[in-house]
Design a protein around this motif. Structure first.
Motif, PDB file in Angstrom:
ATOM      1  N   ILE A 143       0.862  -1.201   0.000  1.00  0.00           N
ATOM      2  CA  ILE A 143       0.000   0.000   0.000  1.00  0.00           C
ATOM      3  C   ILE A 143       0.894   1.244   0.000  1.00  0.00           C
ATOM      4  O   ILE A 143       0.690   2.186  -0.771  1.00  0.00           O
ATOM      5  CB  ILE A 143      -0.967  -0.001   1.210  1.00  0.00           C
ATOM      6  N   GLU A 144       1.921   1.227   0.870  1.00  0.00           N
ATOM      7  CA  GLU A 144       2.860   2.372   0.944  1.00  0.00           C
ATOM      8  C   GLU A 144       3.493   2.655  -0.423  1.00  0.00           C
ATOM      9  O   GLU A 144       3.632   3.795  -0.836  1.00  0.00           O
ATOM     10  CB  GLU A 144       4.006   2.021   1.895  1.00  0.00           C
ATOM     11  N   LEU A 145       3.830   1.571  -1.118  1.00  0.00           N
ATOM     12  CA  LEU A 145       4.476   1.739  -2.442  1.00  0.00           C
ATOM     13  C   LEU A 145       3.464   2.131  -3.512  1.00  0.00           C
ATOM     14  O   LEU A 145       3.821   2.470  -4.632  1.00  0.00           O
ATOM     15  CB  LEU A 145       5.165   0.425  -2.856  1.00  0.00           C
ATOM     16  N   GLY A 146       2.186   2.044  -3.158  1.00  0.00           N
ATOM     17  CA  GLY A 146       1.121   2.433  -4.104  1.00  0.00           C
ATOM     18  C   GLY A 146       0.936   1.436  -5.225  1.00  0.00           C
ATOM     19  O   GLY A 146       0.474   1.805  -6.309  1.00  0.00           O
ATOM     20  N   VAL A 147       1.242   0.159  -4.981  1.00  0.00           N
ATOM     21  CA  VAL A 147       1.140  -0.824  -6.073  1.00  0.00           C
ATOM     22  C   VAL A 147       0.079  -1.892  -5.824  1.00  0.00           C
ATOM     23  O   VAL A 147      -0.182  -2.713  -6.706  1.00  0.00           O
ATOM     24  CB  VAL A 147       2.508  -1.522  -6.334  1.00  0.00           C
ATOM     25  N   LEU A 148      -0.544  -1.873  -4.632  1.00  0.00           N
ATOM     26  CA  LEU A 148      -1.565  -2.902  -4.370  1.00  0.00           C
ATOM     27  C   LEU A 148      -2.800  -2.607  -5.221  1.00  0.00           C
ATOM     28  O   LEU A 148      -3.303  -1.486  -5.228  1.00  0.00           O
ATOM     29  CB  LEU A 148      -1.949  -2.896  -2.881  1.00  0.00           C
ATOM     30  N   SER A 149      -3.251  -3.612  -5.958  1.00  0.00           N
ATOM     31  CA  SER A 149      -4.397  -3.423  -6.835  1.00  0.00           C
ATOM     32  C   SER A 149      -5.687  -3.456  -6.029  1.00  0.00           C
ATOM     33  O   SER A 149      -6.007  -4.460  -5.415  1.00  0.00           O
ATOM     34  CB  SER A 149      -4.401  -4.565  -7.846  1.00  0.00           C
ATOM     35  N   ARG A 150      -6.409  -2.319  -6.005  1.00  0.00           N
ATOM     36  CA  ARG A 150      -7.666  -2.237  -5.235  1.00  0.00           C
ATOM     37  C   ARG A 150      -8.775  -2.940  -6.013  1.00  0.00           C
ATOM     38  O   ARG A 150      -8.694  -3.107  -7.223  1.00  0.00           O
ATOM     39  CB  ARG A 150      -8.072  -0.772  -5.026  1.00  0.00           C
ATOM     40  N   GLY A 151      -9.780  -3.344  -5.324  1.00  0.00           N
ATOM     41  CA  GLY A 151     -10.942  -3.914  -6.014  1.00  0.00           C
ATOM     42  C   GLY A 151     -10.836  -5.416  -6.235  1.00  0.00           C
ATOM     43  O   GLY A 151     -11.716  -6.008  -6.849  1.00  0.00           O
ATOM     44  N   TYR A 152      -9.739  -6.037  -5.752  1.00  0.00           N
ATOM     45  CA  TYR A 152      -9.609  -7.497  -5.865  1.00  0.00           C
ATOM     46  C   TYR A 152      -9.289  -8.071  -4.502  1.00  0.00           C
ATOM     47  O   TYR A 152      -8.576  -7.451  -3.703  1.00  0.00           O
ATOM     48  CB  TYR A 152      -8.481  -7.874  -6.832  1.00  0.00           C
ATOM     49  N   ALA A 153      -9.794  -9.300  -4.260  1.00  0.00           N
ATOM     50  CA  ALA A 153      -9.541  -9.936  -2.957  1.00  0.00           C
ATOM     51  C   ALA A 153      -8.218 -10.697  -3.008  1.00  0.00           C
ATOM     52  O   ALA A 153      -7.995 -11.480  -3.940  1.00  0.00           O
ATOM     53  CB  ALA A 153     -10.681 -10.896  -2.660  1.00  0.00           C
ATOM     54  N   PRO A 154      -7.289 -10.506  -2.018  1.00  0.00           N
ATOM     55  CA  PRO A 154      -6.073 -11.313  -1.961  1.00  0.00           C
ATOM     56  C   PRO A 154      -6.464 -12.800  -1.873  1.00  0.00           C
ATOM     57  O   PRO A 154      -7.590 -13.122  -1.498  1.00  0.00           O
ATOM     58  CB  PRO A 154      -5.384 -10.865  -0.672  1.00  0.00           C
ATOM     59  N   LYS A 155      -5.530 -13.668  -2.196  1.00  0.00           N
ATOM     60  CA  LYS A 155      -5.893 -15.077  -2.328  1.00  0.00           C
ATOM     61  C   LYS A 155      -4.961 -15.935  -1.492  1.00  0.00           C
ATOM     62  O   LYS A 155      -3.748 -15.679  -1.469  1.00  0.00           O
ATOM     63  CB  LYS A 155      -5.718 -15.402  -3.810  1.00  0.00           C
ATOM     64  N   ARG A 156      -5.495 -16.939  -0.788  1.00  0.00           N
ATOM     65  CA  ARG A 156      -4.649 -17.894  -0.041  1.00  0.00           C
ATOM     66  C   ARG A 156      -4.259 -19.029  -0.972  1.00  0.00           C
ATOM     67  O   ARG A 156      -5.058 -19.527  -1.743  1.00  0.00           O
ATOM     68  CB  ARG A 156      -5.449 -18.476   1.131  1.00  0.00           C
ATOM     69  N   GLU A 157      -2.963 -19.469  -0.898  1.00  0.00           N
ATOM     70  CA  GLU A 157      -2.521 -20.646  -1.680  1.00  0.00           C
ATOM     71  C   GLU A 157      -1.620 -21.442  -0.754  1.00  0.00           C
ATOM     72  O   GLU A 157      -0.430 -21.117  -0.618  1.00  0.00           O
ATOM     73  CB  GLU A 157      -1.736 -20.165  -2.909  1.00  0.00           C
ATOM     74  N   GLY A 158      -2.164 -22.391  -0.034  1.00  0.00           N
ATOM     75  CA  GLY A 158      -1.404 -23.177   0.942  1.00  0.00           C
ATOM     76  C   GLY A 158      -0.794 -22.281   1.993  1.00  0.00           C
ATOM     77  O   GLY A 158      -1.493 -21.543   2.685  1.00  0.00           O
ATOM     78  N   GLU A 159       0.543 -22.273   2.069  1.00  0.00           N
ATOM     79  CA  GLU A 159       1.246 -21.475   3.087  1.00  0.00           C
ATOM     80  C   GLU A 159       1.514 -20.049   2.614  1.00  0.00           C
ATOM     81  O   GLU A 159       2.222 -19.289   3.269  1.00  0.00           O
ATOM     82  CB  GLU A 159       2.594 -22.150   3.415  1.00  0.00           C
ATOM     83  N   PHE A 160       0.970 -19.707   1.445  1.00  0.00           N
ATOM     84  CA  PHE A 160       1.267 -18.391   0.851  1.00  0.00           C
ATOM     85  C   PHE A 160       0.009 -17.546   0.687  1.00  0.00           C
ATOM     86  O   PHE A 160      -1.099 -18.068   0.630  1.00  0.00           O
ATOM     87  CB  PHE A 160       1.930 -18.573  -0.522  1.00  0.00           C
TER      88      PHE A 160
END
Ligand code: SAM
Length: 331
Positions: A19-36
């Motif tokens: 967010i600080e770097l201003g690169v997180l894409s808004r409007g999409y949900a982050p995704k879980r993939e196993g341990e990541f």
């Protein structure tokens, strides 16, 4: 789309960094993939593991019921841009053409404003001595009792049984600001106590009169709720009380008929005391008819008075305003 892949443990820290770097894409949900965890990003960012992934769009929460209400396009333009909120009850004024769509409108309001539990339409004008109006249930619960907060005061009331308008909050605060510590107040048309309980924070004593037994019942409850000890609720016609007490400040919040009680107000205020008079007036002649009535009653009683302030309180109907006149009675 492009994504940054991070370990579950670091996810929150990196989310904030993106967010600080201003690169997180808004409007999409982050995704879980196993341990990541995968965060969608707007472009390549150095220092992170970049992968390609699909993301689900986040549903944007609508801010306005008009964005989501399902009604025919030809009546959409008639949707009111605002409505009253009293605690968890919403009251909206709908033109006749929209009444067949009342349920859809009510449900859209409930979806957008999660704290609202019941939606009603105004069923007519405020009428009768108690100044209440008929309400038509549109959606949600049928409960009309609610708890409203205004100017730091908690007010329990039943919107179907008593008069209450949240639009007067600013006016009530104005009167509070004019009130001097230690005053005796006479709230001639007190309702459930929005003036009385607020002014009691500064005043020595508040006499609060109302004709509507429900208003006095809620006023008594509100006195307890707010731990107020200097408001005296009086059930009855103010004509029977006026003249029997002497107040520093009199509040006449019955704009439709206040002129009929000017004699009582002037007889109840001490020499040099202030009356807050309310009325309705057409745009082109807001105050003069009311002032003529004040003048006539003062003359009859042999009193003099001085106008302290004239103000528009709020719009009331097309080209009509709820007005206030503050005047000092010199006697
Ligand atoms: C416009 S409401 C104002 C209520 C309150 N001051 C408020 O701001 O919400 C007027 C109130 O005056 C009461 N009322 C009307 N005629 C009255 C009378 N002759 N004596 C005492 N109360 C009266 C009504 O019952 C109603 O509650």
């Amino acid at each position: 789309m492009l994504a940054v892949r991070v370990s579950k443990q670091e996810a929150e820290k990196i989310r904030r960094r993106l967010i600080e770097l201003g690169v997180l894409s808004r409007g999409y949900a982050p995704k879980r993939e196993g341990e990541f965890v995968l965060f969608p990003v707007t472009g390549s960012v150095g220092g992170f593991e970049l992968v390609e992934a699909d993301f689900e769009r986040l549903e944007r929460r609508p801010h306005n019921y008009r964005e989501i209400v399902e009604i025919p396009d030809e009546v959409r333009g008639l949707l009111p841009s605002s409505f009253d909120i009293i605690g968890w009850v919403a009251i909206i004024e709908l033109p006749g053409e929209l009444m067949p769509h009342g349920k859809a409108i009510g449900e859209a309001i409930l979806r957008v404003h999660r704290h609202i539990k019941a939606v009603f339409a105004k069923g007519g004008k405020v009428s009768g001595e108690y100044r209440v109006r008929e309400l038509i249930h549109l959606a949600g619960e049928r409960r009309t009792e609610t708890l409203h907060r205004e100017n730091g005061v908690r007010l329990k009331l039943d919107v179907a049984k008593v008069y209450f308008s949240p639009r007067l909050a600013t006016e009530r605060m104005r009167v509070f600001e004019k009130t001097q510590p230690g005053e005796v107040i006479f709230d001639m048309f007190a309702g459930v106590g929005p003036y009385s309980i607020l002014l009691a924070k500064k005043a020595k004593l508040v006499f609060a009169v109302d004709l509507n037994p429900w208003a006095i019942r809620y006023l008594e409850e509100n006195i307890r709720l707010n731990k107020t000890s200097n408001v005296i609720p009086i059930l009855g016609d103010v004509k029977n009380v006026a003249g029997k007490l002497e107040a520093d400040r009199v509040i006449m919040n019955l704009p439709k008929f206040a002129d009929r009680f000017l004699r009582e107000a002037m007889l109840s205020v001490r020499k040099g005391g202030v009356v807050h008079y309310y009325g309705f007036g057409p745009e082109e002649n807001l105050f003069s008819e009311h002032e003529a009535k004040i003048k006539a009653i003062a003359k009859e009683l042999g009193f003099t008075f001085e106008i302290l302030e004239r103000r528009k309180v709020r719009p009331y109907a097309p080209r009509q305003f709820n007005i206030a006149i503050d005047f000092r009675v010199l006697k």
